[in-house]
Design an enzyme around this catalytic site. Sequence first.
Site, mmCIF file in Angstrom:
data_model
loop_
_atom_site.group_PDB
_atom_site.id
_atom_site.type_symbol
_atom_site.label_atom_id
_atom_site.label_comp_id
_atom_site.label_asym_id
_atom_site.label_seq_id
_atom_site.Cartn_x
_atom_site.Cartn_y
_atom_site.Cartn_z
ATOM 1 N N TRP A 101 32.126 30.009 52.523
ATOM 2 C CA TRP A 101 31.786 31.412 52.324
ATOM 3 C C TRP A 101 30.561 31.193 53.799
ATOM 4 O O TRP A 101 30.388 31.851 54.441
ATOM 5 C CB TRP A 101 31.135 31.668 51.266
ATOM 6 C CG TRP A 101 32.426 31.887 50.046
ATOM 7 C CD1 TRP A 101 33.002 31.780 48.987
ATOM 8 C CD2 TRP A 101 32.730 33.006 51.062
ATOM 9 N NE1 TRP A 101 33.596 32.091 48.447
ATOM 10 C CE2 TRP A 101 34.045 32.713 49.174
ATOM 11 C CE3 TRP A 101 33.924 34.289 51.292
ATOM 12 C CZ2 TRP A 101 35.522 33.807 49.564
ATOM 13 C CZ3 TRP A 101 34.716 34.480 51.593
ATOM 14 C CH2 TRP A 101 34.806 34.275 50.750
ATOM 15 N N ASP A 170 23.264 35.065 52.500
ATOM 16 C CA ASP A 170 24.511 35.338 50.995
ATOM 17 C C ASP A 170 24.685 34.949 49.649
ATOM 18 O O ASP A 170 24.619 33.917 49.422
ATOM 19 C CB ASP A 170 25.778 35.696 51.691
ATOM 20 C CG ASP A 170 26.864 35.635 50.664
ATOM 21 O OD1 ASP A 170 26.976 36.202 50.042
ATOM 22 O OD2 ASP A 170 28.372 34.482 51.002
ATOM 23 N N LYS A 194 30.503 40.915 40.765
ATOM 24 C CA LYS A 194 30.682 39.143 39.906
ATOM 25 C C LYS A 194 29.544 39.431 38.627
ATOM 26 O O LYS A 194 29.715 39.774 38.126
ATOM 27 C CB LYS A 194 30.418 38.131 41.000
ATOM 28 C CG LYS A 194 31.403 37.700 42.001
ATOM 29 C CD LYS A 194 30.457 36.752 43.284
ATOM 30 C CE LYS A 194 32.003 37.008 44.083
ATOM 31 N NZ LYS A 194 33.281 36.374 44.190
HETATM 32 N N1 PMP Z 1 30.860 35.388 49.950
HETATM 33 C C1 PMP Z 1 31.022 35.031 48.792
HETATM 34 C C2 PMP Z 1 29.791 33.180 48.745
HETATM 35 C C3 PMP Z 1 32.192 34.928 47.925
HETATM 36 O O1 PMP Z 1 32.097 33.513 46.938
HETATM 37 C C4 PMP Z 1 32.753 35.485 48.321
HETATM 38 C C5 PMP Z 1 34.045 36.568 47.737
HETATM 39 N N2 PMP Z 1 34.268 35.833 46.682
HETATM 40 C C6 PMP Z 1 32.366 36.894 49.467
HETATM 41 C C7 PMP Z 1 31.164 36.399 50.499
HETATM 42 C C8 PMP Z 1 33.245 37.605 50.148
HETATM 43 O O2 PMP Z 1 33.061 39.092 49.602
HETATM 44 P P1 PMP Z 1 34.449 40.524 49.565
HETATM 45 O O3 PMP Z 1 34.863 39.825 48.624
HETATM 46 O O4 PMP Z 1 33.221 41.256 48.839
HETATM 47 O O5 PMP Z 1 34.075 40.834 50.999
#
Ligand code: PMP
Length: 359
Positions: A101, A170, A194
Amino acid sequence: MRAHNFGAGPCTLPLEVLEEAQAEFVDFGGTGMSVIELSHRSPEYESVHDEALRLTREVAEAPDDFEVLFIQGGATLQFAMVPMNLLKTGQRGAYIVSGSWGKRAHEDASPHGAVYSAWDGRADGYTRMPASNEVVVEPDTRYLHVTTNETIGGIRLVELPDVQVPLVADMSSDYLARPIEWDRYDLIYGGVQKNLAPAGMAVVFARKSALTGARTDLGSFLRYGWHADNRSLGHTPPMFPIYLMGKVLKLIKSKGGVRGLESEAAAKAGLLYSVIDRSNAYYRSPVEPAHRSHMNIVFRLPDEDAEARFLKEAEAVHFVGLKGHRSVGGCRASIYAALPMSSVERLAEFMTSFQGTNA
Ligand code: PMP
């Protein structure tokens, strides 16, 4: 029968919240309509909306100099919105590449501004977060971006890097599961699917002074300032996630807020790590012990055949979502806020008994 849902997100939500929403679904507050059929300009919806904004601020313990924003599009949109808004000509964004991520945030930012990696955990297979003295922040850096919990690698940022620039985080996969050091941040974002709500939006906290200096040459939806000026009601907002999140936040508040979630997460994670650590290496955590996630417990078995058998038997007894991310394999138990301790205890028992019959 409810599944034991160890999914990485979307994931389990509190049963009491689902039942409350079910009970009022077709006739919300005597309107003769469900909440998702109301006008977003109706007083009934506006009060749901304002209450969710208020509870988000209260539960997060966000100071007055932060705006609370609800923005459709999840965390992925934020990867782009952050550099779009915060990086002006001559300024750079630094990124800690701590896993999948952090890498995505860095890559997605690059079309929108000058960005660089201030640390990359690739050499260690993304099994740990950096020590402060490993993070190199260069001149003209506007912010340092961190991922507080890497959902796929199962690592968490325990100590914030000691740098002179504001942080951007994030927090998608450990949102509100521990107190936030507000004075270190200019901006915080995370998808809600989550710990907090069904998928459909990100919650963003933005320091007011950071918005004053933000870029204005962007379409309205892409400007944090526009969402702030309109109480996140400048367009049709994701009403259902906002409505459900209000209920989840009320429940979190009644259970001790972020500190309640923090100690519960430590207890749940501690139980699974103790099964792993006492298994004579039948189960292995690939993660540096001090950086082990309290949300996503990643583990391996002796070989891939054993892992496939483990997952098959787990599924047969209603454990859902234990397969590791497709990019890394293995197993992963995500134990977000609404997952009951009883589900974690059942998994711990299952792991011990599986080892007993297969080791
Ligand atoms: N950042 C993290 C730490 C994540 O776990 C996720 C999704 N699992 C995302 C970003 C991407 O998020 P989204 O699917 O809401 O765009």
